[in-house]
Design a protein around this motif. Sequence first.
Motif, mmCIF file in Angstrom:
data_model
loop_
_atom_site.group_PDB
_atom_site.id
_atom_site.type_symbol
_atom_site.label_atom_id
_atom_site.label_comp_id
_atom_site.label_asym_id
_atom_site.label_seq_id
_atom_site.Cartn_x
_atom_site.Cartn_y
_atom_site.Cartn_z
ATOM 1 N N ASN A 45 29.279 40.314 40.706
ATOM 2 C CA ASN A 45 30.178 39.253 41.166
ATOM 3 C C ASN A 45 30.518 38.277 40.045
ATOM 4 O O ASN A 45 31.649 37.783 39.950
ATOM 5 N N ASP B 219 32.937 40.025 37.626
ATOM 6 C CA ASP B 219 34.256 40.281 38.206
ATOM 7 C C ASP B 219 35.072 39.008 38.452
ATOM 8 O O ASP B 219 36.211 39.088 38.926
ATOM 9 N N ALA B 220 34.509 37.831 38.154
ATOM 10 C CA ALA B 220 35.222 36.576 38.408
ATOM 11 C C ALA B 220 36.521 36.532 37.607
ATOM 12 O O ALA B 220 36.505 36.698 36.377
ATOM 13 N N PRO B 221 37.670 36.315 38.262
ATOM 14 C CA PRO B 221 38.948 36.278 37.546
ATOM 15 C C PRO B 221 39.012 35.114 36.549
ATOM 16 O O PRO B 221 38.475 34.036 36.802
ATOM 17 N N ILE C 271 31.292 32.554 46.201
ATOM 18 C CA ILE C 271 30.363 33.401 46.937
ATOM 19 C C ILE C 271 29.892 32.675 48.187
ATOM 20 O O ILE C 271 29.994 31.456 48.289
ATOM 21 N N THR D 238 34.889 32.363 40.689
ATOM 22 C CA THR D 238 34.894 33.055 41.967
ATOM 23 C C THR D 238 34.100 32.224 42.963
ATOM 24 O O THR D 238 33.414 31.266 42.588
ATOM 25 N N GLY E 270 35.868 32.086 33.803
ATOM 26 C CA GLY E 270 36.237 32.756 35.038
ATOM 27 C C GLY E 270 35.735 31.966 36.233
ATOM 28 O O GLY E 270 34.869 31.094 36.098
ATOM 29 N N ARG F 138 43.012 27.820 42.119
ATOM 30 C CA ARG F 138 42.266 28.206 40.910
ATOM 31 C C ARG F 138 42.985 27.754 39.639
ATOM 32 O O ARG F 138 42.820 28.344 38.572
ATOM 33 N N GLY G 72 30.855 27.805 44.410
ATOM 34 C CA GLY G 72 31.714 28.176 43.302
ATOM 35 C C GLY G 72 30.876 28.666 42.133
ATOM 36 O O GLY G 72 29.835 28.092 41.821
ATOM 37 N N SER H 103 32.112 31.593 35.267
ATOM 38 C CA SER H 103 31.576 32.538 34.291
ATOM 39 C C SER H 103 32.158 32.242 32.906
ATOM 40 O O SER H 103 33.002 31.356 32.750
#
Length: 300
Positions: free
Chosen positions: A170, A173-175, A160, A158, A156, A228, A146, A149
């Motif tokens: 990456n 771009d984390a939501p 990987i 995301t 945020g 999330r 995990g 950000s």
Amino acid sequence: MKDKVEEFIKNRKIYDKAMLNFHGIDGWDVYNCSIPFIKDGKKYIYGRVEKRDEWASSWVRLFEEKEKDNFYAVSDVIYQLEDPFIQFIDGELILGGTHVLYDGGKYSMYRSYFYRGFDLKNLKYFTSGPEQMKDIRLVQLDDGIGVFSRPNGKIGFTVIKDLSELTMKNIADAPIIEAIGEGEYGGCNQCYNIGNGFVGIIGHQAYWETKIKRCYINMAYVMEVSSRKIIDKKIIGTRDCYTDSVTAKPTQNGTDLSFVTFSSGIVMRKDGKADLYSGVNDIGEGRITIDDPFAQYKTK
């Protein structure tokens, strides 16, 4: 947030408190540390080291605990970073921190740098975060890694596959997840896989009480990984939970830092309670003992 702080103060339970003592670093402040961690049978901590009257001129040094709350500088382990943090991913130590860049002798920008390895004296730099982003944090999940950000003071998230995917793109771009309210800003400081599909987050939130008084609060969040979504959020510490023996760092622009606690994270105790570590007033590092903020969500 101010109303929530006042409610917390009325009901808080602090079982112990102390300021950490750092040795072998006379004339320097040590604050905004990593959590203490065990490596090769010894307890260490990384600390931000800075002169009282300087700004954006920090180093990160490694310290070893030899008596309770007393840490001694380890020679030859120095990084030009601020606000260090650590995580273990597949048994490998990951060290991160904020690196401030200058251009022509003037402040230019900052970004997070990441180092990895198994030898504390030989960690290798391997990736960076996006420009102007602090508080990027990792957590080992049951399936992947995990990544949290901090774009523009929000959080945020995301996932990987492995550390080769910890790239600027990456991370950027984390939501966004709904953790920080309107008019507030904050971020993650240390993250924990607490089981049952949940991640526990020790973080901070901040707000301006006046035009010059900036308040940083120790926070705990619980996020359900599959959705999330933040399913729990609470204050776990404020400046007045820590000792009164620390003044505030003077700033160039007159900002009042006397109500700043920058979370490091928690370390669980044998009695089931948690030691919460936090930077205090941009000058020192404190410890308070609290109830485990994630107890109800952990695997029994």
